[in-house]
Design a protein around this motif. Structure first.
Motif, PDB file in Angstrom:
ATOM      1  N   UNK A   1      -1.527 -13.571  13.757  1.00 13.20           N
ATOM      2  CA  UNK A   1      -0.694 -13.345  14.939  1.00 13.20           C
ATOM      3  C   UNK A   1       0.507 -14.306  14.957  1.00 13.20           C
TER       4      UNK A   1
ATOM      5  N   UNK B   1       4.310  -3.963  12.459  1.00 18.72           N
ATOM      6  CA  UNK B   1       3.764  -4.557  13.688  1.00 18.72           C
ATOM      7  C   UNK B   1       3.484  -3.474  14.735  1.00 18.72           C
TER       8      UNK B   1
ATOM      9  N   UNK C   1       7.617 -14.188  11.723  1.00 18.11           N
ATOM     10  CA  UNK C   1       8.397 -13.291  10.865  1.00 18.11           C
ATOM     11  C   UNK C   1       9.217 -12.311  11.719  1.00 18.11           C
TER      12      UNK C   1
ATOM     13  N   UNK D   1       7.571  -7.966  20.544  1.00 14.87           N
ATOM     14  CA  UNK D   1       8.170  -7.927  19.204  1.00 14.87           C
ATOM     15  C   UNK D   1       8.908  -6.622  18.880  1.00 14.87           C
TER      16      UNK D   1
ATOM     17  N   UNK E   1       9.102  -4.609   8.751  1.00 17.53           N
ATOM     18  CA  UNK E   1       8.163  -5.587   9.339  1.00 17.53           C
ATOM     19  C   UNK E   1       7.838  -5.197  10.782  1.00 17.53           C
TER      20      UNK E   1
ATOM     21  N   UNK F   1       2.921 -13.197  12.279  1.00 16.02           N
ATOM     22  CA  UNK F   1       3.626 -11.984  12.717  1.00 16.02           C
ATOM     23  C   UNK F   1       4.746 -12.326  13.702  1.00 16.02           C
ATOM     24  N   UNK F   2       4.453 -13.182  14.671  1.00  7.56           N
ATOM     25  CA  UNK F   2       5.462 -13.568  15.669  1.00  7.56           C
ATOM     26  C   UNK F   2       6.613 -14.324  15.005  1.00  7.56           C
TER      27      UNK F   2
END
Lengths: 338, 63
Positions: free
Chosen positions: B42, A83, B48, A146, A79, B45-46
């Motif tokens: 977005x 990203x 997960x 992230x 994941x 995504x943040x």
């Protein structure tokens, strides 16, 4: 000679606003003053914004970043890997959009770039600037927060280098524009590597150097048969400033430097035997094509030789990174398969 | 979609004002949807990525 071009470029910049006014189709249906091509008044489509991101360049960036990630020691959760690749791709796209915003005045006068969204009046300069800025900030913050801040910082550096150093400073001032500016295109595998390891190592610098050394012969091959375009808009590409023969000589010199750099992963353990053989064979072909460009200087055959080198250079870089990718994927998958 | 694209590339003279307005609204709607999808993506995504980075530590907290 360079100063002369610099002056010409300054003149070009001063007339940028005037050209915009002239090329603005109409305000009749609601176009904003200064918005090039707002005449149709239907606004840009989603696809027009995607075109601003230079999808073909973006695909090469994604590919080389992916190779950097998979070649790096260690692992990254899929994941987070996704990203990282997405952020790098969006960052590259943002650079493309900001480049198109700044270069809109010269893009509409060059055959290669006249069909871009801003020259065609599909997207206004203001929209391109806003879109590029938002995408750039979002991609850097996402990668930094992230994944890690080394990768995020490198992505910010890449975008800044491409927009400020290459597009705004070097491109219109020096024939060495793509030599130095080429660094921005060379960063993606280093960012991919940093996303996994959190640092910059000699292996990632080698990946950087391969693309860095590849850029001049690749771009100058294109400039050889597009030099009139660059001349018309006052961009001091090497063929325009130093002449075609000097450009051919520089192509050979950079090709001679590129081939050993491209072979070096085989000697530092980053690439295996397959990579070593591939880089040797493709490097020999690259050199042969570069020498052909140097030898054939007249007529259509000269353009043909330059086009062949340009086309092969794309395949060359793709093949080298594909073999690296294949070797590292095999090294990871074979133990899993027993 | 392709019809819209074709219309977008014909000259202004060939479109009536009503057609232009219709196309403008359609494009505006599509842009709004694209922005919404981007923002939702977005956020997902943040979310997960946070779960992935925290891993098992999600459960190791004082209550």
């Amino acid at each position: 000679m360079q100063q002369g071009f610099g002056a010409g470029v300054s003149g070009g910049l001063e007339t940028k606003k005037k050209q915009n006014q002239m090329n603005r189709p109409a305000e009749v249906l609601g176009g904003q003053p200064g918005d090039v091509g707002a005449g149709l008044a239907i606004g840009p489509g989603v696809g027009d914004f995607f075109a601003l991101m230079k999808p073909r360049v973006m695909s090469l960036v994604i590919f080389t970043a992916l190779v950097g990630m998979l070649a790096a020691p260690g692992s990254l959760h899929p994941v987070l890997g996704f990203i990282a690749v997405l952020s790098i791709a969006v960052g590259a796209g943002a650079s493309g959009a900001l480049n198109m915003w700044y270069d809109a005045d010269i893009d509409r006068h060059m055959a290669r770039t006249a069909a871009r969204p801003i020259p065609r009046g599909l997207v206004t300069e203001t929209e391109a600037l806003t879109f590029g800025t938002v995408m750039a900030v979002t991609s850097v913050l996402t990668l930094g927060v992230l994944v890690n801040w080394v990768a995020g910082g490198l992505l910010a550096l890449t975008i800044a280098f491409y927009v400020f150093i290459y597009t705004m400073w070097l491109k219109r001032r020096t024939p060495q524009n793509i030599v130095i500016g080429g660094a921005s295109g060379a960063f993606p595998p280093m960012i991919g590597w940093a996303a996994v390891t959190g640092n910059v190592s000699i292996e990632s610098i080698v990946l950087f150097l391969i693309i860095f050394m590849w850029t001049p012969p690749h771009f100058w091959a294109l400039a050889l048969y597009r030099c009139r375009d660059y001349e018309r808009v006052g961009v001091p590409m090497l063929p325009v400033v130093a002449g075609l023969q000097e450009t051919r000589r520089q192509i050979v010199i950079y090709s001679l430097l590129l081939v050993p750099v491209a072979a070096s992963p085989a000697f530092i353990g980053l690439g295996g035997v397959v990579y070593g053989v591939t880089s040797a064979v493709l490097g020999a072909i690259f050199l042969w094509l570069a020498f052909r460009v140097y030898r054939i200087t007249e007529g259509r055959e000269a353009d043909k030789a330059a086009k062949q080198l340009f086309g092969f250079s794309i395949f060359y870089l793709f093949a080298l990174f594909a073999v690296l990718l294949g070797e590292h994927l095999a090294a990871r998958l074979v133990p899993l398969l027993g | 979609m392709s019809e819209e694209k074709d219309k977008a590339h014909v000259s202004q003279a060939e479109l009536t004002e009503a057609q232009v307005e219709e196309l403008r609204l359609k494009r505006q709607k599509l842009r709004s949807i694209a922005i919404a999808v981007g923002l939702v993506l977005l956020v997902v995504l943040f979310y997960v990525a946070t779960i992935v980075r925290l891993g098992g530590n999600v459960l190791n907290r004082s209550i």
